[in-house]
Enzyme design. Structure first.
Site, PDB file in Angstrom:
ATOM      1  N   ARG A  43     -11.521   1.333 -17.267  1.00 24.33           N
ATOM      2  CA  ARG A  43     -11.354   0.790 -18.632  1.00 24.33           C
ATOM      3  C   ARG A  43     -12.456  -0.180 -19.026  1.00 24.33           C
ATOM      4  O   ARG A  43     -12.679  -0.403 -20.216  1.00 24.33           O
ATOM      5  CB  ARG A  43     -10.050  -0.001 -18.693  1.00 24.33           C
ATOM      6  CG  ARG A  43      -8.820   0.849 -18.777  1.00 24.33           C
ATOM      7  CD  ARG A  43      -7.629  -0.056 -18.941  1.00 24.33           C
ATOM      8  NE  ARG A  43      -7.470  -0.401 -20.349  1.00 24.33           N
ATOM      9  CZ  ARG A  43      -6.453   0.006 -21.090  1.00 24.33           C
ATOM     10  NH1 ARG A  43      -5.511   0.742 -20.558  1.00 24.33           N
ATOM     11  NH2 ARG A  43      -6.365  -0.329 -22.356  1.00 24.33           N
ATOM     12  N   LYS A 142      -2.166   8.899  -1.981  1.00 27.59           N
ATOM     13  CA  LYS A 142      -0.821   8.415  -1.746  1.00 27.59           C
ATOM     14  C   LYS A 142      -0.695   6.998  -2.308  1.00 27.59           C
ATOM     15  O   LYS A 142      -1.733   6.360  -2.462  1.00 27.59           O
ATOM     16  CB  LYS A 142      -0.487   8.455  -0.269  1.00 27.59           C
ATOM     17  CG  LYS A 142      -1.179   7.355   0.559  1.00 27.59           C
ATOM     18  CD  LYS A 142      -0.660   7.284   1.949  1.00 27.59           C
ATOM     19  CE  LYS A 142       0.418   6.278   2.137  1.00 27.59           C
ATOM     20  NZ  LYS A 142      -0.033   4.882   2.215  1.00 27.59           N
ATOM     21  N   GLU A 210      -0.314  -2.584  13.039  1.00 22.92           N
ATOM     22  CA  GLU A 210      -1.418  -3.288  12.397  1.00 22.92           C
ATOM     23  C   GLU A 210      -1.322  -4.770  12.730  1.00 22.92           C
ATOM     24  O   GLU A 210      -0.218  -5.330  12.782  1.00 22.92           O
ATOM     25  CB  GLU A 210      -1.366  -3.098  10.884  1.00 22.92           C
ATOM     26  CG  GLU A 210      -1.536  -1.655  10.477  1.00 22.92           C
ATOM     27  CD  GLU A 210      -1.597  -1.497   8.973  1.00 22.92           C
ATOM     28  OE1 GLU A 210      -2.669  -1.715   8.405  1.00 22.92           O
ATOM     29  OE2 GLU A 210      -0.562  -1.183   8.376  1.00 22.92           O
ATOM     30  N   ASP A 229       5.246   3.434   3.013  1.00 24.67           N
ATOM     31  CA  ASP A 229       3.801   3.245   3.143  1.00 24.67           C
ATOM     32  C   ASP A 229       3.224   3.993   4.356  1.00 24.67           C
ATOM     33  O   ASP A 229       2.115   4.511   4.293  1.00 24.67           O
ATOM     34  CB  ASP A 229       3.516   1.738   3.279  1.00 24.67           C
ATOM     35  CG  ASP A 229       2.036   1.408   3.122  1.00 24.67           C
ATOM     36  OD1 ASP A 229       1.391   2.021   2.255  1.00 24.67           O
ATOM     37  OD2 ASP A 229       1.530   0.533   3.857  1.00 24.67           O
ATOM     38  N   HIS A 234       1.906   9.079   7.055  1.00 21.46           N
ATOM     39  CA  HIS A 234       1.051   9.109   8.257  1.00 21.46           C
ATOM     40  C   HIS A 234       1.845   9.433   9.531  1.00 21.46           C
ATOM     41  O   HIS A 234       1.463  10.310  10.299  1.00 21.46           O
ATOM     42  CB  HIS A 234       0.346   7.765   8.454  1.00 21.46           C
ATOM     43  CG  HIS A 234      -0.422   7.296   7.251  1.00 21.46           C
ATOM     44  ND1 HIS A 234      -1.139   8.147   6.457  1.00 21.46           N
ATOM     45  CD2 HIS A 234      -0.597   6.057   6.717  1.00 21.46           C
ATOM     46  CE1 HIS A 234      -1.721   7.468   5.480  1.00 21.46           C
ATOM     47  NE2 HIS A 234      -1.404   6.190   5.610  1.00 21.46           N
ATOM     48  N   LYS A 334       3.343  -4.340  10.045  1.00 21.26           N
ATOM     49  CA  LYS A 334       2.241  -5.264   9.761  1.00 21.26           C
ATOM     50  C   LYS A 334       2.442  -6.486  10.651  1.00 21.26           C
ATOM     51  O   LYS A 334       3.565  -6.805  11.039  1.00 21.26           O
ATOM     52  CB  LYS A 334       2.298  -5.717   8.297  1.00 21.26           C
ATOM     53  CG  LYS A 334       2.213  -4.579   7.296  1.00 21.26           C
ATOM     54  CD  LYS A 334       0.811  -4.380   6.794  1.00 21.26           C
ATOM     55  CE  LYS A 334       0.733  -3.291   5.740  1.00 21.26           C
ATOM     56  NZ  LYS A 334      -0.548  -2.581   5.750  1.00 21.26           N
TER      57      LYS A 334
END
Ligand code: BG6
Length: 487
Positions: A43, A142, A210, A229, A234, A334
């Protein structure tokens, strides 16, 4: 091969963190077809030069080996252009159409790196502008929807404009060299196939851990959570590659048919099994890499009363002849103890021991990241001659065969996005996810999402820098197994 590659979401995070750096690497490696233009669409009101400058500053944030020199960037960026577009305005797609028509490239790839709620409108407008002809492919990032109904709605909207062959759903894990090696291990060697079944395998564990927290993506992550997620895509894709039957050919559909069969064979969850077989967690303050770090609820753009899960561990079963009764454990999170993605195949215990002492069952570890390799854990004799009295053999010791693919193939390996982008340009579909696979994965996780909605307890807390809530260990100890770090 002439191509035009259009990035919708041209100033977004994904474009500057992953897509443009990957294209730059492909250009450096000499694998990006020479005759091609890259068009970023967004934009903001800016011209090519302003966009190039903006991009250069961002590419300089990459790790040293991947940073462009000024001369390299100048050469690469000749191919990068910018077009201002309001994605809801039909007139703007006409402009895009003219820009593309100017050159009439053999392949046009529209990469939708925007929020998925824009996918239907973008596809509809592309169709209206005649930009869905047979030379056009569309790549969908995704997350594709947030549940089955929204994924189906997106697929319907895309399907009204593009054929299944033209619609490439990306799961970047499938582009990782280590995941390619998973296919090679199973279908390029005969060694493991006879053992790859319930008679020899006790359980399989897939960990996608992670070390980082949610960082600046708090608002996105809070709407998403670890199940949507990482598990829905995955982790399930990895599971299909581990559990699938050998495909009869390298054709994309031969492979995807086999993966779909696995997804259809997964035992469905119900309210009871969600409680007994799924653990969700949320990180509290703790330490990561020796530094104190905040908890999820203190992260930027996360509501202080959020119940979003940052950790999931679950137990599932593939109900077919090959795998009946073999538990598959998946976990992701996480702010775990370290960044580590691996698949552990635990073989069954010896049926009968003639050696004294403890005997660890064989274990094959497929390391996906940060290292990329294979480890086969065996038992061996040290040959010390140090036998306890009356024993014919000394006790065996665990040893491992280690294969490091990064070292073996160091100079040739390319990153996941680089690979996927080149595949998209070349029309190689076997690493992209078909709509029926993706919908089946949603169908399977949906009962978990529904059960959580009605569950007052919410996610279990775990300290940042650990391996998640203790309930995740209990999930395995109940079956007589444990996670690799507890072995
Ligand atoms: C993305 C998720 O799909 O994968 C992120 O949205 C996650 O939350 C990332 O961090 C992990 O990818 P990789 O390649 O770093 O393991």
């Amino acid at each position: 091969m002439s191509f035009d590659l259009v990035f919708f979401g041209g100033t977004g995070d994904l474009t500057w963190r992953k897509l443009m750096p990957s294209l730059f690497q492909a250009w450096r490696h000499g694998t990006l077809p020479a005759d091609g233009r890259i068009l970023a669409v967004a934009r903001d009101d800016q011209n090519d030069d302003q966009y190039r400058q903006w991009l250069f500053e961002r590419l300089l944030q990459a790790e040293e080996a991947k940073r462009p020199t000024e001369a390299e960037f100048n050469a690469f960026s000749q191919r990068v252009h910018y077009l201002r577009m309001d994605l809801s305005q039909a007139g703007d797609y006409q402009q895009l159409q003219q820009w593309l028509q100017h050159r009439n490239a053999r392949t046009v790839v529209m990469y939708l790196a925007t929020s998925p709620h824009l996918f239907p409108v973008i596809c509809e407008q592309l169709g209206a502008a005649g930009l869905n002809h047979e030379r056009v492919r569309v790549v969908l990032e995704k997350p594709l929807g947030h549940d089955l109904a929204s994924a189906q709605a997106i697929n319907r909207a895309v399907g009204a404009v593009f054929t299944e062959q033209q619609a490439l759903r990306i799961d970047h894990y499938l582009g990782k060299p280590s995941v390619q090696n998973l296919m090679a291990l199973r279908f390029g060697n005969v060694l493991f196939e006879p053992l790859w079944r319930r008679e020899s395998i006790a359980n399989i564990q897939i960990t996608l851990a992670e070390g980082l927290g949610v960082g600046s993506r708090g608002d996105f992550y809070d709407r998403t959570g670890a199940l949507r997620d990482m598990i829905q895509n995955h982790a399930l894709q990895l599971l299909t590659m581990i559990a699938m039957e050998p495909p009869s050919s390298p054709d994309a559909d031969a492979i995807r048919d086999e993966k779909l069969k696995v997804l259809r064979s997964l035992k469905p969850f119900d309210e009871r099994s969600v409680v007994s077989d799924v653990v969700r967690g949320q990180y509290r303050a703790g330490a990561a890499a020796g530094q104190a770090v905040c908890g999820y609820l203190e992260e930027a753009k996360v509501p202080t009363n959020s119940r979003t899960e940052t950790f999931v561990a679950l137990r599932c079963e593939v109900q077919n002849w090959r795998w009946a009764g073999v538990p598959f454990y998946l976990r992701t999170g996480k702010r775990l103890a370290q960044r580590q993605a691996e698949i552990v195949v635990n073989f069954r215990a010896l049926p009968h021991a003639i050696f004294p002492g403890r005997h660890l069952p064989n274990r094959l570890v497929i390391k996906l990241q940060p290292e990329d390799g294979l480890q086969l854990h065996l038992m061996a004799s040290r040959g010390t001659g140090n036998h306890a009295s009356g024993q014919a053999f000394e006790p065996l010791s665990p040893v491992s065969l280690d294969l490091d693919f990064d070292r073996a193939f160091s100079s040739e390996r390319v990153g996941a996005y680089e690979r996927m982008l080149l595949d998209a340009l070349a029309g190689r579909l076997n690493l992209f996810v078909r709509s029926d696979e993706q919908e089946q994965a949603w169908r399977w996780v949906e009962p978990i999402l529904e059960a959580w909605q009605g569950d007052e307890l919410g996610p279990k807390p775990y300290n940042a820098g650990t391996w998640g809530p203790s309930a995740a260990s209990a999930l395995l100890t109940r079956d007589g197994f444990c996670w690799p770090e507890e072995a």
